[in-house]
Design a protein around this motif. Structure first.
Motif, PDB file in Angstrom:
ATOM      1  N   ASP A   9       0.636  -1.068  -0.061  1.00 38.85           N
ATOM      2  CA  ASP A   9       0.547   0.353  -0.457  1.00 38.85           C
ATOM      3  C   ASP A   9       1.257   1.803   0.236  1.00 38.85           C
ATOM      4  O   ASP A   9       0.141   2.259  -0.123  1.00 38.85           O
ATOM      5  CB  ASP A   9      -0.853   0.393   1.678  1.00 38.85           C
ATOM      6  N   SER A  10       2.250   1.467   0.222  1.00 39.36           N
ATOM      7  CA  SER A  10       2.813   2.673   0.166  1.00 39.36           C
ATOM      8  C   SER A  10       3.855   2.060  -0.989  1.00 39.36           C
ATOM      9  O   SER A  10       4.763   1.072  -1.314  1.00 39.36           O
ATOM     10  CB  SER A  10       4.214   1.942   1.523  1.00 39.36           C
ATOM     11  N   ARG A  15       8.737  -0.320  -3.841  1.00 40.00           N
ATOM     12  CA  ARG A  15      10.445   0.669  -4.758  1.00 40.00           C
ATOM     13  C   ARG A  15      11.422   0.269  -4.246  1.00 40.00           C
ATOM     14  O   ARG A  15      12.465  -0.834  -4.591  1.00 40.00           O
ATOM     15  CB  ARG A  15      10.854   1.997  -4.077  1.00 40.00           C
ATOM     16  N   GLN A  16      11.864  -0.023  -2.544  1.00 38.49           N
ATOM     17  CA  GLN A  16      12.717  -1.169  -1.568  1.00 38.49           C
ATOM     18  C   GLN A  16      12.506  -2.277  -2.157  1.00 38.49           C
ATOM     19  O   GLN A  16      13.911  -3.315  -2.253  1.00 38.49           O
ATOM     20  CB  GLN A  16      12.118  -0.125  -0.099  1.00 38.49           C
ATOM     21  N   ASN A  36      -2.570  -4.146  -4.373  1.00 43.66           N
ATOM     22  CA  ASN A  36      -2.209  -2.835  -3.559  1.00 43.66           C
ATOM     23  C   ASN A  36      -3.572  -3.012  -2.311  1.00 43.66           C
ATOM     24  O   ASN A  36      -3.415  -1.902  -1.786  1.00 43.66           O
ATOM     25  CB  ASN A  36      -1.728  -1.529  -4.469  1.00 43.66           C
ATOM     26  N   ASP A  37      -4.059  -3.805  -2.534  1.00 44.12           N
ATOM     27  CA  ASP A  37      -4.812  -3.740  -1.159  1.00 44.12           C
ATOM     28  C   ASP A  37      -5.623  -5.329  -1.258  1.00 44.12           C
ATOM     29  O   ASP A  37      -4.600  -6.186  -1.950  1.00 44.12           O
ATOM     30  CB  ASP A  37      -6.037  -3.313  -1.717  1.00 44.12           C
ATOM     31  N   ILE A  59      -2.601  -2.335   4.430  1.00 45.17           N
ATOM     32  CA  ILE A  59      -2.564  -1.939   3.319  1.00 45.17           C
ATOM     33  C   ILE A  59      -4.740  -2.273   3.580  1.00 45.17           C
ATOM     34  O   ILE A  59      -5.306  -2.606   4.636  1.00 45.17           O
ATOM     35  CB  ILE A  59      -2.453  -3.629   2.690  1.00 45.17           C
ATOM     36  N   THR A  60      -4.833  -2.039   2.371  1.00 46.72           N
ATOM     37  CA  THR A  60      -6.257  -0.972   2.945  1.00 46.72           C
ATOM     38  C   THR A  60      -7.242  -2.721   2.334  1.00 46.72           C
ATOM     39  O   THR A  60      -6.825  -3.707   1.731  1.00 46.72           O
ATOM     40  CB  THR A  60      -6.878   0.250   1.613  1.00 46.72           C
ATOM     41  N   GLY A  61      -8.433  -2.263   2.673  1.00 45.63           N
ATOM     42  CA  GLY A  61      -9.435  -3.488   2.439  1.00 45.63           C
ATOM     43  C   GLY A  61      -9.459  -4.804   3.671  1.00 45.63           C
ATOM     44  O   GLY A  61     -10.151  -5.008   3.971  1.00 45.63           O
TER      45      GLY A  61
END
Length: 268
Positions: A9-10, A15-16, A36-37, A59-61
């Motif tokens: 979610d980030s 990227r990391q 992403n959720d 994370i969402t959801g």
């Protein structure tokens, strides 16, 4: 190649993870899919088999802990790794209780990931055959309605937990065997879910950390209860006519339930 689902979610976390030199031919692990959720991740896990799921906690959801719990309950993936931007012991502790394969905190260390990959590959090569053997033996007890299954399960659990000093690793092996047995029993005996909710037996939570007897008692009870219910619903019958009659009843019951579901849908 080992297929990985990455749930984030980030953008910073993404990227990391992607920047780490741990993916590809050298490690044999690849990021197969990204979500992403939590809800999207859950849907992907139901549609495709992954060797590893790496999920951010916030994370969402459906958050990472909920996704882990659901994956374990539904037998979707045995290796769910939690990642966080926060060094929070409570998250790590909850993750271990729920059966997380590992827990990483940013900034990530490539060495930790390589060690985890090595552990997964070692389990695949060495532990897989042993787990399959245990599972097949237990399924044979189900087929024969053989009550010696209880002694066999006791011996199996004693061997798994007493062979090493890593209780968490032993629990992962016992959990994997237990989940495989449950899944196969309900797949082989398709009528069983008419009378028993499979999720009753997929509930592998509630542990007392570090206590081997608590771990053993949990799996002993789950497998023993499933065997007991199976034998109650389908007792051993040596007479072919009796056995045929029993399965005719189950077949008729399944057909009745199927017709009922079709009729219910037609009125929705």
């Amino acid at each position: 190649m080992y297929r990985t689902l990455f749930v984030y979610d980030s953008d910073e976390l993404l990227r990391q993870i992607e920047a780490l030199h741990i993916w590809g031919e050298a490690s044999e692990f690849v990021i197969e899919d990204i979500a992403n959720d939590g809800i999207t991740a859950h849907n992907k896990m139901k549609q495709k088999k992954y060797d590893l799921v790496i999920t951010e906690i916030r994370i969402t959801g459906m958050d990472g802990l909920q996704l882990l719990r659901t994956a374990k309950a539904e037998g979707l993936c045995s290796r769910v790794v939690l990642c966080s931007r926060f060094s929070d012991f409570n998250y790590a502790r909850q993750g271990i209780i729920l059966g997380a394969y590992d827990y990483f905190v940013m900034p990530f260390d490539e060495t930790q990931f390589y060690q985890m990959f090595t552990r997964i590959k070692s389990e695949s090569y060495e532990g897989g055959a042993e787990e399959v053997c245990y599972k097949e033996n237990i399924l044979a007890f189900f087929k024969d309605r053989n009550y010696n299954i209880h002694r066999y399960i006791d011996e199996m659990l004693d061997k798994i937990y007493d062979d090493g000093f890593d209780v968490i690793a032993a629990d992962k092996k016992a959990r994997s065997i237990c989940s495989s047995v449950i899944e196969d029993v309900f797949n082989i005996y398709e009528w069983l879910d008419l009378y028993i909710d499979p999720h009753t037996f997929y509930n592998l939570d509630s542990i007392n950390e570090g206590d081997q007897n608590t771990y053993k008692d949990r799996y002993r009870k789950i497998l023993g209860d499933l065997f007991g219910e199976f034998c109650r619903l389908s007792p051993k019958a040596d007479d072919e006519k009796i056995r045929g009659g029993v399965y005719s009843i189950f077949s008729a019951a399944r057909k009745a339930v199927f017709v009922k579901r079709i009729l219910q849908r037609s009125f929705i």
